[in-house]
Design a protein around this motif. Structure first.
Motif, PDB file in Angstrom:
ATOM      1  N   ILE A 324       0.857  -1.193   0.000  1.00  0.00           N
ATOM      2  CA  ILE A 324       0.000   0.000   0.000  1.00  0.00           C
ATOM      3  C   ILE A 324       0.892   1.242   0.000  1.00  0.00           C
ATOM      4  N   CYS A 325       0.367   2.369  -0.456  1.00  0.00           N
ATOM      5  CA  CYS A 325       1.155   3.602  -0.528  1.00  0.00           C
ATOM      6  C   CYS A 325       1.174   4.300   0.830  1.00  0.00           C
ATOM      7  N   LEU A 326       2.367   4.663   1.254  1.00  0.00           N
ATOM      8  CA  LEU A 326       2.551   5.249   2.584  1.00  0.00           C
ATOM      9  C   LEU A 326       1.836   6.595   2.718  1.00  0.00           C
ATOM     10  N   ASP A 327       1.818   7.401   1.621  1.00  0.00           N
ATOM     11  CA  ASP A 327       1.208   8.724   1.714  1.00  0.00           C
ATOM     12  C   ASP A 327      -0.307   8.677   1.833  1.00  0.00           C
ATOM     13  N   HIS A 328      -0.916   7.489   1.651  1.00  0.00           N
ATOM     14  CA  HIS A 328      -2.361   7.360   1.888  1.00  0.00           C
ATOM     15  C   HIS A 328      -2.674   7.374   3.383  1.00  0.00           C
ATOM     16  N   TYR A 329      -1.714   6.962   4.177  1.00  0.00           N
ATOM     17  CA  TYR A 329      -1.949   6.814   5.618  1.00  0.00           C
ATOM     18  C   TYR A 329      -1.242   7.885   6.461  1.00  0.00           C
ATOM     19  N   PHE A 330      -0.239   8.528   5.868  1.00  0.00           N
ATOM     20  CA  PHE A 330       0.532   9.521   6.635  1.00  0.00           C
ATOM     21  C   PHE A 330       0.720  10.795   5.810  1.00  0.00           C
ATOM     22  N   SER A 331       0.889  11.877   6.503  1.00  0.00           N
ATOM     23  CA  SER A 331       1.311  13.141   5.885  1.00  0.00           C
ATOM     24  C   SER A 331       2.591  13.594   6.588  1.00  0.00           C
ATOM     25  N   ILE A 332       3.429  14.353   5.879  1.00  0.00           N
ATOM     26  CA  ILE A 332       4.675  14.850   6.471  1.00  0.00           C
ATOM     27  C   ILE A 332       4.399  16.192   7.137  1.00  0.00           C
ATOM     28  N   VAL A 333       4.646  16.261   8.447  1.00  0.00           N
ATOM     29  CA  VAL A 333       4.459  17.504   9.199  1.00  0.00           C
ATOM     30  C   VAL A 333       5.731  18.348   9.159  1.00  0.00           C
ATOM     31  N   HIS A 334       6.867  17.661   9.292  1.00  0.00           N
ATOM     32  CA  HIS A 334       8.161  18.357   9.250  1.00  0.00           C
ATOM     33  C   HIS A 334       9.205  17.440   8.649  1.00  0.00           C
ATOM     34  N   PRO A 335      10.071  17.964   7.769  1.00  0.00           N
ATOM     35  CA  PRO A 335      10.051  19.311   7.177  1.00  0.00           C
ATOM     36  C   PRO A 335       8.890  19.442   6.203  1.00  0.00           C
ATOM     37  N   GLU A 336       8.499  20.645   5.899  1.00  0.00           N
ATOM     38  CA  GLU A 336       7.327  20.865   5.061  1.00  0.00           C
ATOM     39  C   GLU A 336       7.710  20.680   3.597  1.00  0.00           C
ATOM     40  N   VAL A 337       7.706  19.404   3.180  1.00  0.00           N
ATOM     41  CA  VAL A 337       8.092  19.053   1.806  1.00  0.00           C
ATOM     42  C   VAL A 337       7.027  18.138   1.223  1.00  0.00           C
ATOM     43  N   PRO A 338       6.950  18.065  -0.100  1.00  0.00           N
ATOM     44  CA  PRO A 338       6.018  17.110  -0.724  1.00  0.00           C
ATOM     45  C   PRO A 338       6.405  15.676  -0.355  1.00  0.00           C
ATOM     46  N   PHE A 339       5.417  14.810  -0.302  1.00  0.00           N
ATOM     47  CA  PHE A 339       5.649  13.412   0.083  1.00  0.00           C
ATOM     48  C   PHE A 339       6.152  12.637  -1.137  1.00  0.00           C
TER      49      PHE A 339
END
Length: 675
Positions: A324-339
């Motif tokens: 499964i794709c990790l960005d479906h379950y998590f978002s990056i809070v820091h650093p503020e960059v695209p996943f």
């Protein structure tokens, strides 16, 4: 934050003076002091910096650079020197770990939403810190990438980094901007500045000596270590090698190289460097690895999950489905960059904070705060995958309970356990520190108000009594009566005052007298005479008491001339015409002292007082009546006087008196104290 604004205040006060800071803060419209842990708007700091540029007449980039240099020293003086020194063994490592420091600050202080800025710049309540990425170049220079949501502050960076390089690593650097862009990030536009960092020529001997006593210099300098070795010990070491059949290092080698050559590890193996030893195969099975590191994740370039620890699987069941794709379950809070893998690789040295997506969490988690993970990214080149070694980002027991988690969910080796427990005590200490700081500020304000009230009280007291007499009474001392061999006393009153009172309302009399006395009181200050008292329309002053002066008669005479002029500006409430006053002056000895305890008064006693009063009562409207003794004192002092002649004075018989007309050398403005 208060820490930043306090530093800025300290810089201005230390380098430009308290008056410059007062002018700066008034123009910026901010308070005089700031609480360290208090959150202040960014606009306050930006306003202070803007006004500093205008008042000091210095370009913004120079002000920011100077602020950066001073801020580094300010942090050291505030107790953070040791923490900053341990970030890295060289400048490259130091910069690489700045993001880790920011992450620590976020973890330590956001628990109370009172984040203190320890090292760099201006963090908002969500700890939106700047980010740093450094690249080494073949020629020894570095490219420093600086990312920030706050535009226009990049010139602080050379100030801080330059000061750190000089202080910690004994090197001088120069930094110039080689590229400046705005990158679209998840939260909007982020300023991206690229600095070229180059090392300046080596210090002169004198400059190097300046830093030779620093601990870092001692630790890193081969020459210092060489000097610490006793020559006899070095010779013994050489002889030992000869005995073992080894050859002594050639003389042309330095002592340092000789020492390194004789250090052995194990059975005679020379220690020339460190090369790690890896096992032929990994001696850990998959199950143990996933249990031992319960919150790790492995994902490939397409963000497909290849592996996950057991605890994160328990909290996010979707991770049990491999691929499964990790960005479906998590978002990056820091650093503020695209996943994306490329963005993550850019900031590989930063600590990454992931947050679970609410819509993908189990139903039981929907009402709880989302779980955050904090950890390190490691790129595995051979597998073309990224390993995310992380732990739950929890600061307090309260946060643990909110997510219905337990200490047992965290691996025993994970220091997050200790951090959560220790942070409880830390929060209590921070709260106490915050309360103490607030109380200190309240006391400072109260003390300031008290000082202002004290000055008002003293001004009122000094208006009633001479200053030295008032001070003696405040100290509980008894004020002894004093004899003054010569002084000049003046009395005045309003002509036909009794008739005026009979025809007016009391309030009109009060307003008339107040208007007149305010002008007379000002004149006492202009001519430095002492106001003794007022009784009804009678006004009494003295020159030469309580401080004896040789010019007492001239002072009182000028004051009398001012009274006549001032009275012309006060209106008679009955006739509407200017009022008229009589003035009498006499010179002679008096006895002065304090009378009474409840409402003490400084009184004058003696025949001089009586004669001065008679000069006033036997005077002529709008004239200044002088006794012969007063005339003698003024005779050669540039005053115009006319003789009145002998008159009968009640209780004194016949007396020769005079009228004071004018001061020959002083203008009306000078008499009235006007500019």
């Amino acid at each position: 934050y208060g820490f930043i604004n306090t530093c800025l205040k300290s810089l201005v006060v230390e380098k430009y003076g308290e008056e410059t800071w007062e002018k700066l803060r008034l123009q910026a419209g901010v308070q005089d002091s700031f609480l360290t842990f208090e959150v202040y708007k960014d606009e306050i700091t930006m306003q202070l910096l803007d006004k500093a540029c205008k008042i000091l007449g210095v370009p913004a980039d120079m002000v920011l650079r100077e602020f950066g240099e001073y801020f580094f020293e300010f942090c050291k003086r505030s107790g953070y020197d040791h923490m900053l020194r341990t970030l890295g063994g060289n400048l490259h490592e130091f910069i690489e770990n700045l993001d880790a420091l920011h992450s620590y600050l976020s973890l330590s202080y956001q628990a109370k939403k009172d984040t203190e800025v320890l090292f760099l710049f201006f963090f908002p309540q969500e700890m939106n810190a700047p980010s740093f990425r450094v690249e080494k170049n073949e020629d020894g220079s570095m490219h420093l990438h600086y990312y920030s949501d706050r535009r226009g502050l990049c010139h602080i960076v050379p100030g801080i980094i330059g000061a750190a390089a000089l202080d910690f690593f004994n090197i001088e650097i120069s930094m110039e901007i080689v590229n400046q862009t705005e990158e679209e990030e998840r939260t909007g536009k982020k300023e991206h500045i690229v600095f070229l960092v180059t090392q300046n020529p080596v210090f002169s001997y004198k400059e190097r000596n300046k830093f030779s006593s620093s601990p870092q210099y001692l630790a890193n300098s081969e020459n210092q270590i060489e000097n610490q070795l006793n020559k006899e010990d070095l010779e013994k070491a050489k002889n030992t090698i000869r005995d073992r059949g080894g050859s002594v290092c050639p003389i042309k080698k330095s002592h340092w190289k000789t020492v390194r050559g004789i250090i052995t590890l194990g059975k005679g193996k020379l220690l020339r460097g460190f090369d790690p030893v890896y096992p032929k195969s990994l001696w850990i099975d998959t199950k143990t690895f996933c249990n031992g590191l319960p919150f790790h994740m492995v994902f490939d370039k397409e963000l497909r999950v290849k592996q996950a620890g057991v605890s994160i699987q328990k909290i996010v069941p979707g991770l049990q489905t491999m691929g499964i794709c990790l960005d479906h379950y998590f978002s990056i809070v820091h650093p503020e960059v695209p996943f994306t893998i490329s963005s993550i690789q850019k900031f590989i040295n930063s600590q990454f904070v992931f947050q679970t997506r609410r819509e993908m969490m189990p139903e039981s988690w929907k009402q709880r705060p989302m779980l955050e993970l904090r950890g390190q990214m490691i790129w595995m080149e051979s597998l073309q995958c990224m390993l995310y070694l992380c732990s739950p980002l929890l600061r307090t027991l309260h946060e643990l309970e909110e997510r219905q988690m337990h200490i047992a969910d965290i691996a025993p080796h994970d220091v997050t356990r200790d951090l959560i427990l220790l942070n409880q005590q830390r929060l209590a200490e921070m709260e106490l520190s915050n309360q103490l700081e607030r109380k200190k500020e309240e006391l400072r304000i109260l003390s300031k108000h008290l000082e202002e009230e004290k000055k008002k009280t003293e001004a009122l007291l000094y208006a009633m009594l001479p200053q030295h007499v008032a001070n003696q009474l405040k100290e509980g001392k008894r004020v002894e009566a004093g004899e003054f061999k010569e002084c000049t006393i003046l009395f005045s009153d309003v002509v036909t005052f009794t008739n005026i009172c009979a025809q007016c309302e009391p309030i009109q009399i009060v307003l008339m007298l107040n208007s007149m006395y305010l002008q007379f009181d000002r004149l006492t200050t202009v001519h430095d005479v002492y106001k003794v008292e007022t009784i009804g329309d009678a006004y009494m002053v003295v020159g030469g008491v309580p401080v004896p002066v040789p010019t007492h008669a001239e002072r009182v005479a000028n004051f009398a001339l001012g009274m006549i002029i001032a009275a012309k500006g006060v209106q008679n409430p009955v006739s509407g015409n200017p009022i008229q006053i009589r003035v009498g002056i006499h010179t002679g000895p008096v006895l002065a002292g304090v009378v009474g305890e409840k409402m003490p008064r400084y009184c004058l006693f003696g025949d001089t007082v009586n004669i001065a009063s008679r000069m006033e009562s036997h005077g002529v409207p709008s004239k200044i009546h002088l006794s012969s003794s007063a005339y003698q004192c003024l005779k050669y002092k540039n005053f115009e006087m006319t003789e009145r002649g002998e008159i009968e004075v009640k209780g004194k018989g016949k007396m020769h008196t005079y009228f004071l007309i004018r001061n020959k050398t002083a203008t009306e403005n000078e008499i009235m104290g006007r500019p």
